[in-house]
Scaffold this active site. Sequence first.
Site, PDB file in Angstrom:
ATOM      1  N   CYS A  16       0.832  -1.199   0.000  1.00  0.00           N
ATOM      2  CA  CYS A  16       0.000   0.000   0.000  1.00  0.00           C
ATOM      3  C   CYS A  16       0.875   1.261   0.000  1.00  0.00           C
ATOM      4  O   CYS A  16       1.949   1.272   0.598  1.00  0.00           O
ATOM      5  CB  CYS A  16      -0.916   0.007   1.225  1.00  0.00           C
ATOM      6  N   GLN A  57       4.292 -11.175 -10.475  1.00  0.00           N
ATOM      7  CA  GLN A  57       5.707 -11.398 -10.170  1.00  0.00           C
ATOM      8  C   GLN A  57       6.528 -11.610 -11.432  1.00  0.00           C
ATOM      9  O   GLN A  57       6.009 -12.058 -12.448  1.00  0.00           O
ATOM     10  CB  GLN A  57       5.863 -12.638  -9.281  1.00  0.00           C
ATOM     11  N   HIS A 113      -1.093  -7.862  -7.360  1.00  0.00           N
ATOM     12  CA  HIS A 113       0.309  -7.871  -7.773  1.00  0.00           C
ATOM     13  C   HIS A 113       0.611  -9.089  -8.626  1.00  0.00           C
ATOM     14  O   HIS A 113      -0.105 -10.080  -8.585  1.00  0.00           O
ATOM     15  CB  HIS A 113       1.235  -7.853  -6.563  1.00  0.00           C
ATOM     16  N   ASN A 120      -0.481 -15.026  -9.746  1.00  0.00           N
ATOM     17  CA  ASN A 120      -1.311 -16.006  -9.047  1.00  0.00           C
ATOM     18  C   ASN A 120      -2.466 -15.256  -8.417  1.00  0.00           C
ATOM     19  O   ASN A 120      -2.262 -14.222  -7.797  1.00  0.00           O
ATOM     20  CB  ASN A 120      -0.515 -16.722  -7.945  1.00  0.00           C
TER      21      ASN A 120
END
Length: 325
Positions: free
Chosen positions: A40, A149, A147, A134
């Site tokens: 955040c 990766q 998010h 994921n």
Amino acid sequence: MRNKLWRAELRWDPVLGEWVLVSSSRTRRPWRPSNRCPFCPGSEEAGYGWDVLVLRNKYPMLIPNPPSPKKHSFYRVEKALGDCLIIVETPLHDLDDISDLSVSNIAKVIKVVKELDRKYSGEKWAKYLLWFRNKGEEVGVSLTHPHSQVYVLPFIPSKVQREIENSKKFYRKKKKCLFCRIIETEKSDGERVVFMNNSWIAFIPFYAHWPFEVHIYPLRHMQRINELEKDELFDLAYALKRVLCGIKKVYSKPMPYMLVLHQAPYHGVYGFYHLHIEIYGVYRGDGLLKYAAGMEMGGGNFTYDGLPEERAGILREVIEDRCME
Ligand code: ZN
Ligand code: ZN
Ligand code: FE
């Protein structure tokens, strides 16, 4: 975090002929820290003033300056050389999925992947850049803030290696790109196509493994994400929004999924290869998780409950009816 006990290395499986990434720090990874979100804005890691943010993974499998592993008298061991990055896709903590972002914000995320791809292309050790996402507790996501990766790897991942070997064989025999051939076939069969625009086609392939396994291909034959033109990148953002929205809305609760970018490796000539995105939606029914179990994990072959054609029809309808902007 990296105390004396920290140890990471690549271990070679001589039986299957593939690498295993070993890192002792991962067992100390906090499961959903409840007090604060590190992604955040305003957090120690994140700071302020961004739309998309790249962070180093705090619990990496691979690092740029890894220690040398202890040698083994029989087994092959290598340094855990590489990089593990987090792409925080939005400052908004409570968004459910990347498909809830606007198309132009999704495009910003893809642009960041493209920039990272370029950044690591100069590294001699970097053999491959894998972007993946994921979604859902069921597939092990510990932080819900949207998010994805990036793993920059010192080897070519084994699934991609298999694709390369098979498409190279096909190319030698038929003088044609295997993936372009698949696109033509899926287009003319039509029944498994779930979405199409000017530069991309999305379908559940004839040979799908996971219940809602969607592959998204650029219609233009290309190998790497850095080859995307501006309009192709925007069209991909739009395709992702529609397809992932469909996957979310097929059942009464959002379906967990994994998404991965398959592109050509960094070094070498891969003109026979064709970039694509694979999405594995893992529900086989409402709230019913499909497991990779005995047959899949032990035998290596998937069992598909139902027909890809039926599921594609369902998904296409959801995308058309409930995923318009
Ligand atoms: Zn957050
Ligand atoms: Zn092709
Ligand atoms: Fe693939």
